[in-house]
Write a protein that holds these residues in place. Structure first.
Motif, PDB file in Angstrom:
ATOM      1  N   ALA A  52      14.555  -1.350   9.122  1.00 61.74           N
ATOM      2  CA  ALA A  52      13.469  -0.413   8.791  1.00 61.74           C
ATOM      3  C   ALA A  52      13.467  -0.111   7.294  1.00 61.74           C
ATOM      4  CB  ALA A  52      13.620   0.873   9.596  1.00 61.74           C
ATOM      5  N   GLU A  53      14.668   0.048   6.704  1.00 61.49           N
ATOM      6  CA  GLU A  53      14.753   0.344   5.271  1.00 61.49           C
ATOM      7  C   GLU A  53      14.208  -0.834   4.460  1.00 61.49           C
ATOM      8  OE1 GLU A  53      18.456   2.255   3.995  1.00 61.49           O
ATOM      9  OE2 GLU A  53      18.288   1.168   2.095  1.00 61.49           O
ATOM     10  N   LEU A  54      14.547  -2.050   4.890  1.00 64.49           N
ATOM     11  CA  LEU A  54      14.062  -3.257   4.201  1.00 64.49           C
ATOM     12  C   LEU A  54      12.531  -3.351   4.295  1.00 64.49           C
ATOM     13  CD1 LEU A  54      14.575  -5.942   2.737  1.00 64.49           C
ATOM     14  CD2 LEU A  54      15.016  -7.004   4.966  1.00 64.49           C
ATOM     15  N   ARG A  55      12.001  -3.076   5.477  1.00 60.85           N
ATOM     16  CA  ARG A  55      10.544  -3.142   5.660  1.00 60.85           C
ATOM     17  C   ARG A  55       9.838  -2.060   4.839  1.00 60.85           C
ATOM     18  NH1 ARG A  55       9.171  -6.307  10.586  1.00 60.85           N
ATOM     19  NH2 ARG A  55       7.410  -5.019  11.182  1.00 60.85           N
ATOM     20  N   GLY A  56      10.452  -0.877   4.765  1.00 62.73           N
ATOM     21  CA  GLY A  56       9.885   0.196   3.938  1.00 62.73           C
ATOM     22  C   GLY A  56       9.879  -0.202   2.466  1.00 62.73           C
ATOM     23  N   ALA A  57      10.981  -0.837   2.016  1.00 62.35           N
ATOM     24  CA  ALA A  57      11.110  -1.203   0.600  1.00 62.35           C
ATOM     25  C   ALA A  57      10.116  -2.303   0.225  1.00 62.35           C
ATOM     26  CB  ALA A  57      12.533  -1.655   0.304  1.00 62.35           C
ATOM     27  N   VAL A  58       9.905  -3.254   1.125  1.00 64.00           N
ATOM     28  CA  VAL A  58       8.969  -4.336   0.800  1.00 64.00           C
ATOM     29  C   VAL A  58       7.523  -3.805   0.821  1.00 64.00           C
ATOM     30  CG1 VAL A  58       8.578  -5.386   3.092  1.00 64.00           C
ATOM     31  CG2 VAL A  58       8.650  -6.844   1.062  1.00 64.00           C
ATOM     32  N   THR A  59       7.268  -2.804   1.670  1.00 58.13           N
ATOM     33  CA  THR A  59       5.943  -2.170   1.701  1.00 58.13           C
ATOM     34  C   THR A  59       5.695  -1.417   0.398  1.00 58.13           C
ATOM     35  OG1 THR A  59       6.184  -1.904   4.081  1.00 58.13           O
ATOM     36  CG2 THR A  59       4.455  -0.623   3.036  1.00 58.13           C
ATOM     37  N   LYS A  60       6.721  -0.672  -0.043  1.00 53.30           N
ATOM     38  CA  LYS A  60       6.615   0.068  -1.301  1.00 53.30           C
ATOM     39  C   LYS A  60       6.340  -0.899  -2.463  1.00 53.30           C
ATOM     40  CE  LYS A  60       9.203   3.323  -4.252  1.00 53.30           C
ATOM     41  NZ  LYS A  60       8.586   2.775  -5.441  1.00 53.30           N
ATOM     42  N   ARG A  61       7.034  -2.025  -2.480  1.00 51.83           N
ATOM     43  CA  ARG A  61       6.866  -3.014  -3.562  1.00 51.83           C
ATOM     44  C   ARG A  61       5.426  -3.534  -3.589  1.00 51.83           C
ATOM     45  NH1 ARG A  61       7.629  -8.596  -3.299  1.00 51.83           N
ATOM     46  NH2 ARG A  61       8.287  -9.648  -5.202  1.00 51.83           N
ATOM     47  N   GLU A 115       3.572   1.542   9.998  1.00 52.37           N
ATOM     48  CA  GLU A 115       4.897   1.993  10.443  1.00 52.37           C
ATOM     49  C   GLU A 115       5.678   2.693   9.330  1.00 52.37           C
ATOM     50  OE1 GLU A 115       6.328  -1.913  11.867  1.00 52.37           O
ATOM     51  OE2 GLU A 115       7.743  -1.975  10.202  1.00 52.37           O
ATOM     52  N   ASN A 116       5.117   2.777   8.113  1.00 55.14           N
ATOM     53  CA  ASN A 116       5.809   3.418   6.988  1.00 55.14           C
ATOM     54  C   ASN A 116       4.944   4.511   6.366  1.00 55.14           C
ATOM     55  OD1 ASN A 116       8.461   1.831   6.346  1.00 55.14           O
ATOM     56  ND2 ASN A 116       6.944   0.260   6.829  1.00 55.14           N
ATOM     57  N   GLY A 117       4.632   5.519   7.186  1.00 53.31           N
ATOM     58  CA  GLY A 117       3.733   6.590   6.750  1.00 53.31           C
ATOM     59  C   GLY A 117       4.235   7.307   5.499  1.00 53.31           C
ATOM     60  N   GLY A 118       5.544   7.517   5.405  1.00 55.31           N
ATOM     61  CA  GLY A 118       6.109   8.224   4.254  1.00 55.31           C
ATOM     62  C   GLY A 118       5.895   7.444   2.969  1.00 55.31           C
ATOM     63  N   VAL A 119       6.103   6.122   3.028  1.00 53.95           N
ATOM     64  CA  VAL A 119       5.906   5.259   1.852  1.00 53.95           C
ATOM     65  C   VAL A 119       4.439   5.308   1.427  1.00 53.95           C
ATOM     66  CG1 VAL A 119       5.954   2.854   1.060  1.00 53.95           C
ATOM     67  CG2 VAL A 119       7.849   3.751   2.431  1.00 53.95           C
ATOM     68  N   VAL A 120       3.542   5.288   2.408  1.00 51.68           N
ATOM     69  CA  VAL A 120       2.102   5.330   2.101  1.00 51.68           C
ATOM     70  C   VAL A 120       1.735   6.681   1.477  1.00 51.68           C
ATOM     71  CG1 VAL A 120      -0.214   5.302   3.116  1.00 51.68           C
ATOM     72  CG2 VAL A 120       1.497   3.633   3.860  1.00 51.68           C
ATOM     73  N   ASN A 121       2.274   7.761   2.032  1.00 47.71           N
ATOM     74  CA  ASN A 121       1.981   9.084   1.463  1.00 47.71           C
ATOM     75  C   ASN A 121       2.455   9.186   0.009  1.00 47.71           C
ATOM     76  OD1 ASN A 121       0.738   9.924   3.770  1.00 47.71           O
ATOM     77  ND2 ASN A 121       2.518  11.047   4.564  1.00 47.71           N
TER      78      ASN A 121
END
Lengths: 194, 194
Positions: A52-61, A115-121
């Motif tokens: 999940a952390e990896l997916r969040g980080a790639v989304t942020k990138r 699935e990464n609402g926090g990253v999107v916010n």
């Protein structure tokens, strides 16, 4: 299969995007990423503790690519109204390219953003923060009127949703979309003028 | 099971909505509708030639409920700016109620609107036509400036998408949504002022 170059988070994220591009969001695994890098999955987990952390980080990138490009407009030397038009057109253009140039990767990232609402916010806060800075400059220069630049920034962002929210991606290649964008842009800019 | 009241298209559409409410868009059939009315499915087909035509008609009826309610604002006696605010608030309120009061029926109609693009386009043309009439009145009264009221109407409709497009329905019950609506409304109205 060892590799000579040092294993940085950025290299892992590059490989993750490539794996996502090939397998899609549902099937991509950390083992695929490790294999693409020629390392064990344990090595990947030393940099990103969970999948999940990896997916969040790639989304942020992926999202950061847009906000970093737009940040240059905010700090540029144009007058505020030109800057605002340039920034909103830049956001729409970046989204059109992301959706149009590689539709499968765009669809994959659409799943990941869900699935990464926090990253999107955080990303939306970054973008509206940039808009706030432009509006504050416009108020300081006497070009814009706004009792609350952060609220106005959110209103401008919301009013232009049709041209940056992924739920409208199928509209972005339709005939007339550029005319529709300019009409909303003109209305919005007029709404901010002093 | 015969029924005494005459079988009008309106009665068939009422029964269709009830069947959709009970069974959902995927499972509702013309046989269910006929059974609810105590007639044969052949009788239903005398009024609506195909299942697709019936689904299109019930979708139109659902959308018309909103546009008919708003039409009264357009022909009212308020000044144009008040009328515009009232109309946009009325649209948002109608959508919030449709989505919030009966979420399952709303989801069913969201599926139906996706399969009835032509009906939806007519509905949007009806709504932007109402907005155009308000803006034309504002221009005639000297309150609004717009070289092309129909284009401005489309821009106002697009700029307020977040508050009427079903893709945002999950946002309509979140805290802060009313403040966000008023901020976009103020920006939009200011953008039209002469």
């Amino acid at each position: 299969m060892a590799t000579a170059a040092p294993l940085t988070p950025e290299r892992i994220l590059e490989a993750t995007e490539e794996v996502l591009r090939r397998h899609g969001a549902a099937k991509a695994t950390v083992v695929d990423v490790a294999r693409a890098l020629g390392v064990s999955h344990g090595t990947v987990y030393r940099h990103f503790r969970t999948k999940a952390e990896l997916r969040g980080a790639v989304t942020k990138r992926w999202l950061d690519r847009t906000s970093v490009a737009l940040a240059g407009i905010v700090t540029g030397s144009e007058p505020p109204e030109a800057k605002l038009r340039h920034w909103l057109a830049g956001l729409f253009d970046a989204k059109q390219h992301k959706a149009g140039d590689d539709p499968e990767l765009f669809a994959t990232y659409t799943v990941l953003t869900e699935e990464n609402g926090g990253v999107v916010n955080d990303h939306i806060a970054e973008l509206t923060g940039q808009l706030t800075a432009i509006i504050q400059q416009g108020v300081a220069d006497g070009d814009f009127a706004s009792p609350d630049p952060a609220l106005s920034a959110r209103a401008v962002f919301d009013a232009t949703s049709r041209f940056h929210d992924p739920c409208y991606a199928p509209h972005w290649s339709r005939p007339g979309i550029d005319e529709a964008f300019v009409a909303v842009l003109d209305l919005t800019v007029r709404g901010l003028r002093a």
